[in-house]
Scaffold this motif. Structure first.
Motif, PDB file in Angstrom:
ATOM      1  N   GLU A  25       0.856  -1.180   0.000  1.00  0.00           N
ATOM      2  CA  GLU A  25       0.000   0.000   0.000  1.00  0.00           C
ATOM      3  C   GLU A  25       0.893   1.230   0.000  1.00  0.00           C
ATOM      4  O   GLU A  25       1.744   1.378   0.879  1.00  0.00           O
ATOM      5  CB  GLU A  25      -0.920   0.007   1.226  1.00  0.00           C
ATOM      6  N   LYS A  26       0.712   2.066  -1.034  1.00  0.00           N
ATOM      7  CA  LYS A  26       1.531   3.276  -1.186  1.00  0.00           C
ATOM      8  C   LYS A  26       3.019   2.944  -1.185  1.00  0.00           C
ATOM      9  O   LYS A  26       3.842   3.659  -0.583  1.00  0.00           O
ATOM     10  CB  LYS A  26       1.200   4.293  -0.096  1.00  0.00           C
ATOM     11  N   LYS A  38       4.600   0.540   0.237  1.00  0.00           N
ATOM     12  CA  LYS A  38       5.129  -0.133   1.421  1.00  0.00           C
ATOM     13  C   LYS A  38       4.448  -1.479   1.614  1.00  0.00           C
ATOM     14  O   LYS A  38       3.239  -1.609   1.409  1.00  0.00           O
ATOM     15  CB  LYS A  38       4.934   0.735   2.666  1.00  0.00           C
TER      16      LYS A  38
END
Length: 443
Positions: free
Chosen positions: A76-77, A79
């Motif tokens: 997510e994003k 990471k």
């Protein structure tokens, strides 16, 4: 019973009766009750993982994770927040999935993760797993048991398709969605216990689960896909929670809330008054169904509605029915007596295909269309009366039948010639005679 760490003798005393070794400090396994030494991390009887600290809470038996599994990062994003699991190089017959990998939770079984692993016998998933992906265990024909954690929310499309040996699947309280074909052909699955959280059951989700004895549906379910419980031939009981806003059960039938559509039935069903439509495949392969009354008020009998009901011996289509669907009574091999109501306008293709015991049929004047292969392979069919309203008779509608000894058409020879008969192949056997109101036609 306590197992001596020195010689293995099981005993209940303070000292081993065989070697005299003093009994060490011990603890009881909360899962199976076996007595263990305080130092062990896993129960020697059931594999339960004992909590190693105050911050760890174990809510189900946990075995040491299997080696060789592949864990794929979920980001997510940019990471990594979690992992999903796949087969990797693991060859174990009994697989246990880790709850964590590289310090991150394992939250899913990947799409096609174990597809075609015919050697796989059992799977244990940790509490962290929330999703079983599409085709995850597709075709795992030897899989008998799947133990899930307490957080599973979705079971994906065809996740356990054709897992013919699967007898035990734990449906957790958190499960909200079961995908299309999820348990298709799981002929050994005996129990279906769904929690109040379930919202959706996909198309053909439990198709062909022949060992299921009952279907119990909770109040919150809002969507049941087409043929979700078709060919579950051992079902004897269908029950829907009375507070369900979309469905109800009456007479061991699964109905729309208004009672007008019958979605699924079983050998013990009694079709209630008020039903206007028998949905497609509603009684498909109810192999012990011998007799059933279709009440007046039913207007449509859906495609394959009673197909493969091999013991059905007679049926009366009431005057309220307008359409007999495609393959509606296909391969009802013992069906010997059929009465067709006076308002039926269409007998669709293959409606009575393969009804080998049928010896006579009267098509009423209301019928305008007799579909392709409507009575194909009714090899004992000798007496046929065709009403004057018929405009078209589909190809091979009466082919592969015994040459009819008595084929009667209630209008004239000229009218018969104007009826459209078989656009691709002949509607009748090679040689036949039509007895019309003004004389015979030999073909």
């Amino acid at each position: 019973m306590y197992g001596c760490p020195n010689c293995g003798t099981r005993h209940e005393g303070k000292y081993c009766p065989e070697c005299g070794t003093k009994r060490q400090e011990e603890k009881s396994c909360p899962n199976c009750g076996a007595i263990q030494e305080n130092s062990v991390k896993f129960c020697t009887e059931c594999g339960y993982a004992f909590p190693s600290g105050a911050d760890r809470v174990v809510t189900q038996p946990v075995f040491p994770p299997s080696k060789g599994l592949y864990y794929s990062a979920i980001k997510e994003k940019g990471k990594i927040t979690a992992y999903s699991v796949m087969k990797g190089v693991c060859t174990d017959q009994k697989i246990t999935v880790a709850a964590e990998y590289n310090g991150k939770p394992v939250v899913a079984v990947s799409d096609s993760a174990f597809e075609g692993c015919s050697h796989l016998l059992s799977v244990i998933l940790p509490d962290s797993v929330k999703e079983i992906g599409n085709y995850a265990f597709y075709g795992c024909t030897s899989l008998t048991s799947v133990k899930t954690g307490n957080l599973i929310k979705t079971v994906g499309r065809a996740a356990f398709y054709a897992c013919a040996s699967l007898t035990d699947f734990s449906f957790p309280d958190t499960l909200s969605e079961i995908g299309d074909h999820a348990f298709w052909g799981c002929v050994g699955l005996k129990r279906l216990s769904l929690s109040s959280e379930i919202k959706k059951i996909g198309n053909e989700a439990f198709f062909g689960c022949r060992a299921l004895a009952e279907i119990c549906l909770p109040a919150n379910i809002t969507e049941i896909g087409n043929n979700a419980f078709t060919a579950c031939s051992e079902v004897k009981r269908i029950v829907v929670d009375q507070d369900n806003p979309n469905y109800k059960s009456v007479g061991n039938c699964l109905l729309s809330k208004d009672g007008k559509i019958l979605y699924s039935g079983c050998d013990n069903s009694i079709i209630p008054d008020g039903v206007t439509q028998i949905a497609g495949s509603a009684f498909y392969a109810c192999n012990r169904l011998e007799r059933i009354i279709i009440p007046d008020g039913v207007q449509k009998i859906g495609n394959y509605a009673f197909a493969e009901c091999e013991r059905l011996i007679g049926i009366t289509v009431p005057d309220s029915v307008l359409t007999v669907g495609d393959s509606a009574f296909r391969n009802c091999r013992r069906l010997a007596v059929v009465t067709i109501g006076n308002n039926v306008t269409a007998i669709e293709g293959a409606a009575f295909y393969g009804c080998e015991s049928l010896t006579g049929i009267a098509i009423p004047n209301s019928v305008e269309k007799i579909g392709y292969r409507a009575f194909f392979r009714c090899n004992r069919l000798e007496r046929i009366t065709i009403g004057g309203g018929v405009l078209s008779i589909g190809w091979e509608a009466f082919s592969a039948c015994a040459a009819p000894a008595h084929l009667r058409y209630i209008k004239t020879r000229e009218n018969w010639e104007s009826v459209c008969k078989g656009s691709r192949r002949s509607a009748f056997p090679e040689h036949y005679t039509v007895h019309c109101s003004d004389g015979d036609l030999i073909r």
